[in-house]
Design a protein around this motif. Sequence first.
Motif, PDB file in Angstrom:
ATOM      1  N   LYS A  60     -22.558 -31.122  34.139  1.00  0.00           N
ATOM      2  CA  LYS A  60     -21.949 -29.833  33.808  1.00  0.00           C
ATOM      3  C   LYS A  60     -23.049 -28.955  33.219  1.00  0.00           C
ATOM      4  O   LYS A  60     -23.595 -29.277  32.164  1.00  0.00           O
ATOM      5  CB  LYS A  60     -20.837 -30.007  32.776  1.00  0.00           C
ATOM      6  CG  LYS A  60     -19.579 -30.618  33.315  1.00  0.00           C
ATOM      7  CD  LYS A  60     -18.506 -30.617  32.257  1.00  0.00           C
ATOM      8  CE  LYS A  60     -17.210 -31.120  32.831  1.00  0.00           C
ATOM      9  NZ  LYS A  60     -16.129 -31.054  31.832  1.00  0.00           N
ATOM     10  N   GLU A  62     -23.038 -26.177  31.566  1.00  0.00           N
ATOM     11  CA  GLU A  62     -22.768 -25.702  30.207  1.00  0.00           C
ATOM     12  C   GLU A  62     -23.030 -26.802  29.173  1.00  0.00           C
ATOM     13  O   GLU A  62     -23.458 -26.525  28.053  1.00  0.00           O
ATOM     14  CB  GLU A  62     -21.311 -25.240  30.055  1.00  0.00           C
ATOM     15  CG  GLU A  62     -20.787 -24.346  31.155  1.00  0.00           C
ATOM     16  CD  GLU A  62     -20.339 -25.102  32.412  1.00  0.00           C
ATOM     17  OE1 GLU A  62     -19.742 -26.186  32.331  1.00  0.00           O
ATOM     18  OE2 GLU A  62     -20.618 -24.573  33.498  1.00  0.00           O
ATOM     19  N   SER A  67     -25.555 -22.073  30.436  1.00  0.00           N
ATOM     20  CA  SER A  67     -24.221 -21.468  30.502  1.00  0.00           C
ATOM     21  C   SER A  67     -24.121 -20.260  31.420  1.00  0.00           C
ATOM     22  O   SER A  67     -23.022 -19.780  31.681  1.00  0.00           O
ATOM     23  CB  SER A  67     -23.752 -21.094  29.093  1.00  0.00           C
ATOM     24  OG  SER A  67     -24.663 -20.202  28.500  1.00  0.00           O
ATOM     25  N   GLN A  69     -24.658 -18.754  35.175  1.00  0.00           N
ATOM     26  CA  GLN A  69     -24.881 -19.074  36.578  1.00  0.00           C
ATOM     27  C   GLN A  69     -24.737 -17.769  37.355  1.00  0.00           C
ATOM     28  O   GLN A  69     -23.838 -16.978  37.087  1.00  0.00           O
ATOM     29  CB  GLN A  69     -23.859 -20.099  37.066  1.00  0.00           C
ATOM     30  CG  GLN A  69     -24.064 -20.522  38.483  1.00  0.00           C
ATOM     31  CD  GLN A  69     -23.173 -21.677  38.906  1.00  0.00           C
ATOM     32  OE1 GLN A  69     -23.517 -22.364  39.830  1.00  0.00           O
ATOM     33  NE2 GLN A  69     -22.050 -21.901  38.273  1.00  0.00           N
ATOM     34  N   ASP A 117     -28.943 -18.321  28.991  1.00  0.00           N
ATOM     35  CA  ASP A 117     -28.201 -17.137  28.539  1.00  0.00           C
ATOM     36  C   ASP A 117     -28.612 -15.943  29.399  1.00  0.00           C
ATOM     37  O   ASP A 117     -29.485 -16.057  30.268  1.00  0.00           O
ATOM     38  CB  ASP A 117     -28.453 -16.866  27.047  1.00  0.00           C
ATOM     39  CG  ASP A 117     -29.928 -16.798  26.696  1.00  0.00           C
ATOM     40  OD1 ASP A 117     -30.705 -16.184  27.470  1.00  0.00           O
ATOM     41  OD2 ASP A 117     -30.320 -17.360  25.663  1.00  0.00           O
ATOM     42  N   HIS A 145     -16.202 -17.215  35.900  1.00  0.00           N
ATOM     43  CA  HIS A 145     -15.390 -18.426  35.773  1.00  0.00           C
ATOM     44  C   HIS A 145     -15.445 -19.174  37.097  1.00  0.00           C
ATOM     45  O   HIS A 145     -15.239 -18.571  38.148  1.00  0.00           O
ATOM     46  CB  HIS A 145     -13.945 -18.052  35.428  1.00  0.00           C
ATOM     47  CG  HIS A 145     -13.038 -19.216  35.246  1.00  0.00           C
ATOM     48  ND1 HIS A 145     -13.148 -20.086  34.194  1.00  0.00           N
ATOM     49  CD2 HIS A 145     -12.021 -19.676  36.015  1.00  0.00           C
ATOM     50  CE1 HIS A 145     -12.213 -21.022  34.323  1.00  0.00           C
ATOM     51  NE2 HIS A 145     -11.530 -20.793  35.419  1.00  0.00           N
TER      52      HIS A 145
END
Length: 161
Positions: A60, A62, A67, A69, A117, A145
């Motif tokens: 994952k 994150e 975090s 993409q 970031d 999302h």
Amino acid sequence: MQPADLDVFDLRLLAALQREGRAANAALAERVGLSASQVSRRLAQLERSGLIERYAALLKPEAVGLSVQAFSNVSLERHVEELVHGFEQAVARHAEILECYSVTGEADFVLRIVAPDLKAFADFLTQRLLRIPGVRSVRSSIVLHRIKQTTELPLDRVGTR
């Protein structure tokens, strides 16, 4: 590359591996209806044939601090072999670029990029990606999302022998 000549057991085995790549041969055998030794032989053959490209753990982003993409559409100034080859080599050197596809349409390439970031992403874009010789423009979309992401191919759509 020609489609592989797969039977129903090969497809079941591959489907099971896509869901759980670390499953033991005995567990795979139970899922596909073969013996563990048959599964072992089939796996060896599928690996030798190149049908199974490699095994990997899916992380994952994150969870490891990546975090942000983004998908970036890259256009080159000209479509000459030297610029295209240079771009492809540069892409291969940047770990932030997870995927790169040569595409049809308005852009020449689509990249999937990760960064810790937004500042790091912006720095990567301006200090690295835009400085690759021949890059004319980059248009990026930041992922808000993730709705769906899979590595599983739809093997139920593949014909069998």
